[in-house]
Scaffold this motif. Structure first.
Motif, PDB file in Angstrom:
ATOM      1  N   GLN A 229     -46.076   1.228   3.586  1.00  0.00           N
ATOM      2  CA  GLN A 229     -46.687   0.254   4.492  1.00  0.00           C
ATOM      3  C   GLN A 229     -46.184   0.449   5.915  1.00  0.00           C
ATOM      4  O   GLN A 229     -46.963   0.401   6.876  1.00  0.00           O
ATOM      5  N   LEU A 230     -44.885   0.662   6.028  1.00  0.00           N
ATOM      6  CA  LEU A 230     -44.280   0.839   7.344  1.00  0.00           C
ATOM      7  C   LEU A 230     -44.859   2.050   8.056  1.00  0.00           C
ATOM      8  O   LEU A 230     -45.263   1.969   9.223  1.00  0.00           O
ATOM      9  N   THR A 231     -44.919   3.179   7.386  1.00  0.00           N
ATOM     10  CA  THR A 231     -45.438   4.383   8.035  1.00  0.00           C
ATOM     11  C   THR A 231     -46.922   4.249   8.355  1.00  0.00           C
ATOM     12  O   THR A 231     -47.379   4.716   9.399  1.00  0.00           O
ATOM     13  N   ASP A 232     -47.678   3.577   7.479  1.00  0.00           N
ATOM     14  CA  ASP A 232     -49.094   3.358   7.766  1.00  0.00           C
ATOM     15  C   ASP A 232     -49.266   2.510   9.026  1.00  0.00           C
ATOM     16  O   ASP A 232     -50.115   2.805   9.888  1.00  0.00           O
ATOM     17  N   ARG A 233     -48.455   1.470   9.144  1.00  0.00           N
ATOM     18  CA  ARG A 233     -48.547   0.595  10.317  1.00  0.00           C
ATOM     19  C   ARG A 233     -48.159   1.342  11.591  1.00  0.00           C
ATOM     20  O   ARG A 233     -48.784   1.155  12.654  1.00  0.00           O
ATOM     21  N   LEU A 234     -47.131   2.163  11.492  1.00  0.00           N
ATOM     22  CA  LEU A 234     -46.692   2.905  12.665  1.00  0.00           C
ATOM     23  C   LEU A 234     -47.716   3.937  13.099  1.00  0.00           C
ATOM     24  O   LEU A 234     -47.906   4.181  14.300  1.00  0.00           O
ATOM     25  N   ARG A 235     -48.395   4.541  12.148  1.00  0.00           N
ATOM     26  CA  ARG A 235     -49.436   5.514  12.506  1.00  0.00           C
ATOM     27  C   ARG A 235     -50.566   4.842  13.277  1.00  0.00           C
ATOM     28  O   ARG A 235     -51.172   5.443  14.179  1.00  0.00           O
ATOM     29  N   VAL A 236     -50.840   3.581  12.950  1.00  0.00           N
ATOM     30  CA  VAL A 236     -51.862   2.821  13.685  1.00  0.00           C
ATOM     31  C   VAL A 236     -51.350   2.474  15.081  1.00  0.00           C
ATOM     32  O   VAL A 236     -52.083   2.576  16.075  1.00  0.00           O
ATOM     33  N   SER A 237     -50.085   2.075  15.161  1.00  0.00           N
ATOM     34  CA  SER A 237     -49.505   1.691  16.450  1.00  0.00           C
ATOM     35  C   SER A 237     -49.313   2.885  17.376  1.00  0.00           C
ATOM     36  O   SER A 237     -49.303   2.731  18.599  1.00  0.00           O
ATOM     37  N   LEU A 238     -49.149   4.060  16.784  1.00  0.00           N
ATOM     38  CA  LEU A 238     -48.885   5.280  17.557  1.00  0.00           C
ATOM     39  C   LEU A 238     -49.947   6.324  17.238  1.00  0.00           C
ATOM     40  O   LEU A 238     -49.691   7.306  16.538  1.00  0.00           O
ATOM     41  N   PRO A 239     -51.153   6.134  17.737  1.00  0.00           N
ATOM     42  CA  PRO A 239     -52.230   7.082  17.419  1.00  0.00           C
ATOM     43  C   PRO A 239     -51.926   8.477  17.949  1.00  0.00           C
ATOM     44  O   PRO A 239     -51.367   8.648  19.036  1.00  0.00           O
ATOM     45  N   ALA A 240     -52.294   9.471  17.162  1.00  0.00           N
ATOM     46  CA  ALA A 240     -52.023  10.864  17.529  1.00  0.00           C
ATOM     47  C   ALA A 240     -53.094  11.394  18.471  1.00  0.00           C
ATOM     48  O   ALA A 240     -54.268  11.010  18.409  1.00  0.00           O
ATOM     49  N   ALA A 241     -52.678  12.283  19.356  1.00  0.00           N
ATOM     50  CA  ALA A 241     -53.617  12.982  20.231  1.00  0.00           C
ATOM     51  C   ALA A 241     -54.336  14.059  19.430  1.00  0.00           C
ATOM     52  O   ALA A 241     -54.048  14.277  18.241  1.00  0.00           O
ATOM     53  N   ALA A 242     -55.243  14.753  20.082  1.00  0.00           N
ATOM     54  CA  ALA A 242     -56.031  15.779  19.387  1.00  0.00           C
ATOM     55  C   ALA A 242     -55.148  16.878  18.797  1.00  0.00           C
ATOM     56  O   ALA A 242     -55.479  17.459  17.751  1.00  0.00           O
ATOM     57  N   ASP A 243     -54.019  17.157  19.433  1.00  0.00           N
ATOM     58  CA  ASP A 243     -53.123  18.203  18.930  1.00  0.00           C
ATOM     59  C   ASP A 243     -52.100  17.672  17.925  1.00  0.00           C
ATOM     60  O   ASP A 243     -51.214  18.407  17.495  1.00  0.00           O
ATOM     61  N   GLY A 244     -52.226  16.401  17.557  1.00  0.00           N
ATOM     62  CA  GLY A 244     -51.316  15.809  16.577  1.00  0.00           C
ATOM     63  C   GLY A 244     -50.079  15.171  17.169  1.00  0.00           C
ATOM     64  O   GLY A 244     -49.308  14.515  16.462  1.00  0.00           O
ATOM     65  N   SER A 245     -49.868  15.343  18.463  1.00  0.00           N
ATOM     66  CA  SER A 245     -48.684  14.774  19.103  1.00  0.00           C
ATOM     67  C   SER A 245     -48.848  13.269  19.307  1.00  0.00           C
ATOM     68  O   SER A 245     -49.966  12.749  19.350  1.00  0.00           O
ATOM     69  N   ILE A 246     -47.723  12.574  19.433  1.00  0.00           N
ATOM     70  CA  ILE A 246     -47.752  11.154  19.756  1.00  0.00           C
ATOM     71  C   ILE A 246     -46.830  10.906  20.950  1.00  0.00           C
ATOM     72  O   ILE A 246     -45.818  11.590  21.112  1.00  0.00           O
ATOM     73  N   SER A 247     -47.214   9.945  21.779  1.00  0.00           N
ATOM     74  CA  SER A 247     -46.420   9.610  22.960  1.00  0.00           C
ATOM     75  C   SER A 247     -45.949   8.170  22.864  1.00  0.00           C
ATOM     76  O   SER A 247     -46.701   7.285  22.459  1.00  0.00           O
ATOM     77  N   VAL A 248     -44.693   7.957  23.236  1.00  0.00           N
ATOM     78  CA  VAL A 248     -44.073   6.642  23.158  1.00  0.00           C
ATOM     79  C   VAL A 248     -43.498   6.296  24.525  1.00  0.00           C
ATOM     80  O   VAL A 248     -42.860   7.141  25.165  1.00  0.00           O
ATOM     81  N   SER A 249     -43.730   5.074  24.974  1.00  0.00           N
ATOM     82  CA  SER A 249     -43.198   4.623  26.256  1.00  0.00           C
ATOM     83  C   SER A 249     -42.018   3.689  26.046  1.00  0.00           C
ATOM     84  O   SER A 249     -41.915   3.015  25.012  1.00  0.00           O
ATOM     85  N   ALA A 250     -41.135   3.654  27.027  1.00  0.00           N
ATOM     86  CA  ALA A 250     -39.995   2.746  26.994  1.00  0.00           C
ATOM     87  C   ALA A 250     -39.760   2.230  28.412  1.00  0.00           C
ATOM     88  O   ALA A 250     -40.138   2.878  29.390  1.00  0.00           O
ATOM     89  N   ARG A 251     -39.136   1.061  28.487  1.00  0.00           N
ATOM     90  CA  ARG A 251     -38.917   0.444  29.795  1.00  0.00           C
ATOM     91  C   ARG A 251     -37.478  -0.044  29.905  1.00  0.00           C
ATOM     92  O   ARG A 251     -36.946  -0.664  28.981  1.00  0.00           O
ATOM     93  N   ALA A 252     -36.857   0.252  31.046  1.00  0.00           N
ATOM     94  CA  ALA A 252     -35.470  -0.148  31.275  1.00  0.00           C
ATOM     95  C   ALA A 252     -35.365  -0.953  32.564  1.00  0.00           C
ATOM     96  O   ALA A 252     -36.092  -0.696  33.535  1.00  0.00           O
ATOM     97  N   ASN A 253     -34.454  -1.921  32.560  1.00  0.00           N
ATOM     98  CA  ASN A 253     -34.129  -2.691  33.757  1.00  0.00           C
ATOM     99  C   ASN A 253     -32.824  -2.147  34.335  1.00  0.00           C
ATOM    100  O   ASN A 253     -31.910  -1.780  33.589  1.00  0.00           O
ATOM    101  N   ALA A 254     -32.735  -2.103  35.655  1.00  0.00           N
ATOM    102  CA  ALA A 254     -31.549  -1.562  36.309  1.00  0.00           C
ATOM    103  C   ALA A 254     -31.070  -2.501  37.402  1.00  0.00           C
ATOM    104  O   ALA A 254     -31.849  -3.266  37.982  1.00  0.00           O
ATOM    105  N   VAL A 255     -29.785  -2.422  37.683  1.00  0.00           N
ATOM    106  CA  VAL A 255     -29.176  -3.237  38.742  1.00  0.00           C
ATOM    107  C   VAL A 255     -28.122  -2.403  39.451  1.00  0.00           C
ATOM    108  O   VAL A 255     -27.491  -1.528  38.846  1.00  0.00           O
ATOM    109  N   LYS A 256     -27.959  -2.637  40.740  1.00  0.00           N
ATOM    110  CA  LYS A 256     -26.880  -2.002  41.483  1.00  0.00           C
ATOM    111  C   LYS A 256     -26.376  -2.967  42.545  1.00  0.00           C
ATOM    112  O   LYS A 256     -27.103  -3.860  43.007  1.00  0.00           O
ATOM    113  N   GLY A 257     -25.110  -2.803  42.903  1.00  0.00           N
ATOM    114  CA  GLY A 257     -24.513  -3.633  43.945  1.00  0.00           C
ATOM    115  C   GLY A 257     -23.268  -2.959  44.473  1.00  0.00           C
ATOM    116  O   GLY A 257     -22.765  -2.002  43.875  1.00  0.00           O
TER     117      GLY A 257
END
Length: 263
Positions: A229-257
């Motif tokens: 079930q887990l892998t099936d759900r992830l395949r839906v959440s992360l659709p493959a491109a025509a070459d079979g690759s998948i792309s995942v995004s991530a976001r980070a917050n940063a601070v400086k002082g």
């Protein structure tokens, strides 16, 4: 299943998180825009993924790193770029350095693992000279910015219990700003970074996920039906491109002082 998140395998960490660390770390260093020839401290340097970038950026006068895991440090020592770096075991809440020892201290992807983030920030301020820089970046844990957020979400919906860092709230922009200001830093600035990583296939992505102990050990306790079930759900959440690759995004917050000058 583990009841806490541990980092004791530099090679698996490199596959799971090291690549991500360098993706966002490169953008983070450009944002810091420090002059050359400075003394740097990497707090929570782990297996050296970010420290390696640091050593290659801006011709630093010296690069130091501190981490509680001897195994991670052993991996870091094998990186050619860190041949001259000073890497040692230590605690982010009690840094093993004298006052005013560095021009800059950074904490990459670590502050939400520090049990007392305020103490971690205060320690960085203590070891950085007046006028020096203190900075950090962290995955936006509350906003879904963690690279494997979708894996965690689907696992929890299937009833799996996952270990969590002790201070996830410290990854929020408002909390980072508050921590830096309460530590006495001035000229505090915030920034957000979004990065993307492409995997050759879903199978490559899945192998990296299960290869990380904190997740793999939990998956091992799940039934075959739940894993399917887990892998099936992830395949839906992360659709493959025509070459079979998948792309995942991530976001980070940063601070400086900056550490204020006397008077």
């Amino acid at each position: 299943m583990t009841d806490q998140i541990r980092f004791d395998d530099g090679a698996s960490y490199e596959r799971y998180m090291g690549v991500w660390s360098q993706l966002v770390g490169a953008a983070f260093l450009e944002w810091l825009a420090l002059p050359t020839g400075r003394r740097w401290l990497d707090v929570g340097c782990g297996n050296g993924a970010f420290t390696e970038l640091l050593a290659s950026h801006g011709a630093p006068a010296a690069v130091h790193g501190v981490d509680p895991s001897a195994a991670q440090l052993a991996f870091a020592h094998k990186r050619p770029a860190l041949r001259d770096a000073d890497l040692r075991e230590g605690d982010a809440m009690a840094l093993p350095y004298p006052d005013d020892a560095f021009d800059a201290a950074v904490m990459p992807l670590v502050i939400f693992f520090v049990p007392d983030p305020a103490q971690g920030a205060a320690e960085m301020v203590r070891v950085v000279r007046a006028g020096g820089l203190v900075a950090a970046y962290a995955w936006d844990m509350h906003g879904g910015g963690f690279p494997y957020h979708m894996v965690q979400r689907e696992m929890r919906e299937l009833g799996a219990a996952l270990p969590a860092p002790p201070s996830p709230e410290a990854s929020r922009c408002d909390m980072l700003e508050a921590l830096w200001r309460e530590a006495g830093l001035i000229d505090v600035e915030l920034h957000e970074f979004t990065v993307q990583r492409t995997f050759a296939s879903f199978d490559e992505f899945w192998a990296i996920v299960v290869g990380w102990a904190a997740v793999g050990e939990t998956i091992a306790t799940m039934s075959p039906e739940a894993i399917a079930q887990l892998t099936d759900r992830l395949r839906v959440s992360l659709p493959a491109a025509a070459d079979g690759s998948i792309s995942v995004s991530a976001r980070a917050n940063a601070v400086k002082g900056r550490v204020p000058r006397a008077g």
